[in-house]
Write a protein that holds these residues in place. Structure first.
Motif, mmCIF file in Angstrom:
data_model
loop_
_atom_site.group_PDB
_atom_site.id
_atom_site.type_symbol
_atom_site.label_atom_id
_atom_site.label_comp_id
_atom_site.label_asym_id
_atom_site.label_seq_id
_atom_site.Cartn_x
_atom_site.Cartn_y
_atom_site.Cartn_z
ATOM 1 N N PHE A 1 0.852 -1.176 0.000
ATOM 2 C CA PHE A 1 0.000 0.000 0.000
ATOM 3 C C PHE A 1 0.896 1.235 0.000
ATOM 4 C CE2 PHE A 1 -2.297 -3.542 1.593
ATOM 5 C CZ PHE A 1 -3.583 -3.378 1.094
ATOM 6 N N LEU B 1 -2.240 5.966 0.817
ATOM 7 C CA LEU B 1 -2.732 6.108 2.191
ATOM 8 C C LEU B 1 -2.963 7.582 2.534
ATOM 9 C CD1 LEU B 1 -0.581 3.412 4.037
ATOM 10 C CD2 LEU B 1 -2.882 3.195 3.088
ATOM 11 N N ARG C 1 -6.232 8.881 0.976
ATOM 12 C CA ARG C 1 -7.495 8.469 1.577
ATOM 13 C C ARG C 1 -7.678 8.965 3.015
ATOM 14 N NH1 ARG C 1 -8.141 2.210 2.309
ATOM 15 N NH2 ARG C 1 -9.520 2.994 3.912
ATOM 16 N N ALA D 1 -0.645 -0.548 10.735
ATOM 17 C CA ALA D 1 -0.853 0.891 10.921
ATOM 18 C C ALA D 1 -0.497 1.728 9.705
ATOM 19 C CB ALA D 1 -0.032 1.358 12.121
ATOM 20 N N GLY D 2 0.221 1.188 8.749
ATOM 21 C CA GLY D 2 0.579 1.951 7.554
ATOM 22 C C GLY D 2 1.325 3.221 7.928
ATOM 23 N N ALA E 1 -2.407 6.725 10.152
ATOM 24 C CA ALA E 1 -3.631 7.538 10.093
ATOM 25 C C ALA E 1 -4.637 7.158 11.187
ATOM 26 C CB ALA E 1 -4.284 7.393 8.720
ATOM 27 N N ASP F 1 3.396 -2.839 11.568
ATOM 28 C CA ASP F 1 3.160 -3.071 10.136
ATOM 29 C C ASP F 1 4.339 -3.893 9.621
ATOM 30 O OD1 ASP F 1 1.073 -1.465 8.064
ATOM 31 O OD2 ASP F 1 2.761 -2.465 7.093
ATOM 32 N N ASP G 1 5.423 -3.395 6.546
ATOM 33 C CA ASP G 1 6.052 -2.582 5.503
ATOM 34 C C ASP G 1 6.979 -1.558 6.162
ATOM 35 O OD1 ASP G 1 6.632 -0.643 3.554
ATOM 36 O OD2 ASP G 1 4.807 -1.122 2.435
ATOM 37 N N LEU H 1 6.578 -5.954 11.846
ATOM 38 C CA LEU H 1 6.112 -7.306 12.157
ATOM 39 C C LEU H 1 5.159 -7.774 11.065
ATOM 40 C CD1 LEU H 1 5.976 -9.543 14.385
ATOM 41 C CD2 LEU H 1 3.962 -8.373 15.268
ATOM 42 N N ASP H 2 5.405 -8.984 10.561
ATOM 43 C CA ASP H 2 4.437 -9.592 9.640
ATOM 44 C C ASP H 2 3.444 -10.369 10.494
ATOM 45 O OD1 ASP H 2 3.030 -11.361 7.937
ATOM 46 O OD2 ASP H 2 4.552 -11.021 6.399
ATOM 47 N N LEU H 3 2.213 -9.876 10.559
ATOM 48 C CA LEU H 3 1.225 -10.445 11.475
ATOM 49 C C LEU H 3 0.797 -11.844 11.075
ATOM 50 C CD1 LEU H 3 -0.800 -7.171 11.902
ATOM 51 C CD2 LEU H 3 0.255 -8.445 13.778
ATOM 52 N N ASP H 4 1.037 -12.188 9.829
ATOM 53 C CA ASP H 4 0.689 -13.535 9.380
ATOM 54 C C ASP H 4 1.782 -14.523 9.789
ATOM 55 O OD1 ASP H 4 -0.739 -15.521 8.128
ATOM 56 O OD2 ASP H 4 0.297 -15.223 6.222
ATOM 57 N N SER I 1 -8.941 -0.347 8.108
ATOM 58 C CA SER I 1 -8.791 -0.789 6.710
ATOM 59 C C SER I 1 -7.874 -1.993 6.608
ATOM 60 C CB SER I 1 -8.196 0.331 5.845
ATOM 61 O OG SER I 1 -8.826 1.523 6.074
ATOM 62 N N LEU J 1 -8.363 -8.017 4.424
ATOM 63 C CA LEU J 1 -7.169 -8.668 3.853
ATOM 64 C C LEU J 1 -6.878 -10.023 4.490
ATOM 65 C CD1 LEU J 1 -4.632 -5.666 3.922
ATOM 66 C CD2 LEU J 1 -6.045 -6.437 2.004
ATOM 67 N N PHE K 1 -2.332 -13.917 3.832
ATOM 68 C CA PHE K 1 -2.960 -14.600 4.958
ATOM 69 C C PHE K 1 -3.741 -15.839 4.524
ATOM 70 C CE2 PHE K 1 -2.437 -10.300 6.548
ATOM 71 C CZ PHE K 1 -2.161 -10.469 7.892
HETATM 72 C C1 LIG Z 1 -5.151 -0.462 3.585
HETATM 73 S S1 LIG Z 1 -3.657 -0.299 4.463
HETATM 74 C C2 LIG Z 1 -4.236 0.492 5.950
HETATM 75 C C3 LIG Z 1 -3.160 1.279 6.666
HETATM 76 C C4 LIG Z 1 -3.648 2.093 7.871
HETATM 77 N N1 LIG Z 1 -4.269 1.251 8.873
HETATM 78 C C5 LIG Z 1 -4.584 3.202 7.459
HETATM 79 O O1 LIG Z 1 -5.744 3.189 7.885
HETATM 80 O O2 LIG Z 1 -4.150 4.108 6.722
HETATM 81 C C6 LIG Z 1 -3.322 -1.962 5.014
HETATM 82 C C7 LIG Z 1 -2.052 -2.093 5.814
HETATM 83 O O3 LIG Z 1 -1.916 -3.462 6.211
HETATM 84 C C8 LIG Z 1 -0.542 -3.775 6.216
HETATM 85 N N2 LIG Z 1 -0.400 -5.233 6.166
HETATM 86 C C9 LIG Z 1 -0.887 -6.066 5.223
HETATM 87 N N3 LIG Z 1 -0.542 -7.334 5.504
HETATM 88 C C10 LIG Z 1 0.169 -7.302 6.667
HETATM 89 C C11 LIG Z 1 0.796 -8.297 7.475
HETATM 90 N N4 LIG Z 1 0.800 -9.571 7.115
HETATM 91 N N5 LIG Z 1 1.425 -7.905 8.603
HETATM 92 C C12 LIG Z 1 1.461 -6.597 8.963
HETATM 93 N N6 LIG Z 1 0.900 -5.610 8.232
HETATM 94 C C13 LIG Z 1 0.250 -5.964 7.104
HETATM 95 C C14 LIG Z 1 -0.024 -3.066 4.960
HETATM 96 O O4 LIG Z 1 1.376 -2.916 4.945
HETATM 97 C C15 LIG Z 1 -0.774 -1.736 5.051
HETATM 98 O O5 LIG Z 1 -0.048 -0.787 5.771
#
Ligand SMILES: C[S@@+](CC[C@H](N)C(=O)[O-])C[C@H]1O[C@@H](n2cnc3c(N)ncnc32)[C@H](O)[C@@H]1O
Length: 304
Positions: A15, A20, A23, A56-57, A60, A79, A81, A126-129, A147, A151, A207
């Motif tokens: 993303f 981000l 939006r 958290a991206g 926001a 996050d 990323d 951290l990769d939450l998956d 948001s 996913l 995931f």
């Molecule tokens: C649509 S964005 C939303 C970002 C933020 N929460 C916002 O409202 O602007 C989705 C976020 O999920 C994170 N993400 C997706 N898969 C992830 C994972 N496996 N572990 C951690 N973060 C993840 C992405 O990197 C991205 O920052």
């Protein structure tokens, strides 16, 4: 919008910060203030509060909630990323200056003086998956995400709700898409685009098979089964309408391009019809005659 790449067994989405940023103001206008207030009110009285913002991206969701919760707060923004995590210092700095809060940022930490409160924000890559265990070890008084839950796969959500059930803390899921999309004026190919886009959203992602627009219902049912009281509120984007019209032009342009691209990928045989839809939508946008409602909901869960 999300950018795709290959991942083992699925599609990895990134993303971009530009998306981000684009939006953030539409998100802020759409969020339910009532559920944010109830989330804040359900926190324990101890300070500093320890809060987690998942996925958290650029931060926001934390920016939307910080001023709604009284007293000192320590936030951990997770996050996978690292580029987005690294951008948070600047995002919080720009925001704090606009709000008139003194801020220091550096080394993955942000300190905002919102006197008499002090807000500390830290990032956690951290990769939450792949590494759910690290989340299980974390201490927190409340947890939120925005948001994100469209996913995830059902099995991941079950693990997450089991963790919440163990901790019995307030949880706020903001801005989860629920699949509604209503273009004004209508176009004959809206349904084609919507179906292709929905199929695209449900693809297997990091995931596993993503919940997509089913996320709000599945999440609410799991939380209720785990003994939480839930409350839901619509947090729809209403783009191109009323006094937001001029502000939403860039977001609408990105949505038209993103939906057309996703639809072409999901239904290559319909490429000509999709091209026609995109052209028509861009022409109306240029004339400032295009509106779009995107269905989202906020969901609050409190331990019963
Ligand atoms: C649509 S964005 C939303 C970002 C933020 N929460 C916002 O409202 O602007 C989705 C976020 O999920 C994170 N993400 C997706 N898969 C992830 C994972 N496996 N572990 C951690 N973060 C993840 C992405 O990197 C991205 O920052």
């Amino acid at each position: 919008m999300a950018r795709r790449g290959a991942a083992a067994g699925g599609v990895s989405e990134r993303f971009p910060l530009d998306w981000l940023r684009l939006r953030e103001s539409a998100d802020l206008a759409a969020r339910s203030p009532a559920l944010a207030r109830s989330f804040a009110a359900a926190m324990p009285a101890t300070r500093p509060l320890r809060l987690i913002d998942l996925a958290a991206g650029g931060g926001a969701n934390t920016r939307a909630l910080l001023p709604r919760i009284w007293g000192d707060q320590h936030w951990c923004l997770i996050d996978r990323d690292r580029d987005l995590l690294a951008a948070q210092g600047e995002e919080f700095t720009l925001w704090a200056r606009r709000q008139g809060y003194p801020i220091t940022a550096g080394g993955g930490r942000v300190l905002i003086e919102a006197r008499p409160a002090c807000w500390q924000i830290e990032t956690m890559p951290l990769d939450l998956d792949c590494d759910f265990a690290t989340l299980v070890e974390a201490e927190f008084d409340g947890i939120t995400a925005a948001s994100f839950f469209d996913l995830v796969a059902p099995e991941w959500l079950e693990r997450f709700v089991a963790l919440l059930a163990e901790r019995r803390v307030p949880f706020l899921a903001a801005l989860t898409v629920d699949g509604r999309r209503d273009w004004q004026p209508r176009h004959d190919e809206d349904a084609l685009i919507a179906d292709a886009f929905a199929a695209h959203q449900r693809r297997v992602k990091d995931f596993g098979p993503a919940l997509g627009a089913n996320a709000p219902d599945v999440m609410e049912a799991l939380l209720q089964q785990a003994g939480f009281r839930t409350e839901r509120a619509a947090s729809d984007w209403r783009l191109g309408m009323g006094d937001r019209g001029a502000r939403d032009q860039a977001l609408l342009a990105a949505l038209i391009a993103g939906e057309a691209e996703a639809a072409r990928e999901a239904s290559p045989a319909a490429a000509d019809r999709i091209d026609g839809w995109e052209k028509g939508r861009l022409a109306l946008l240029a004339e400032r005659r295009l509106g779009l409602t995107v269905g989202h909901c906020d969901l609050l869960a409190l331990p019963a």
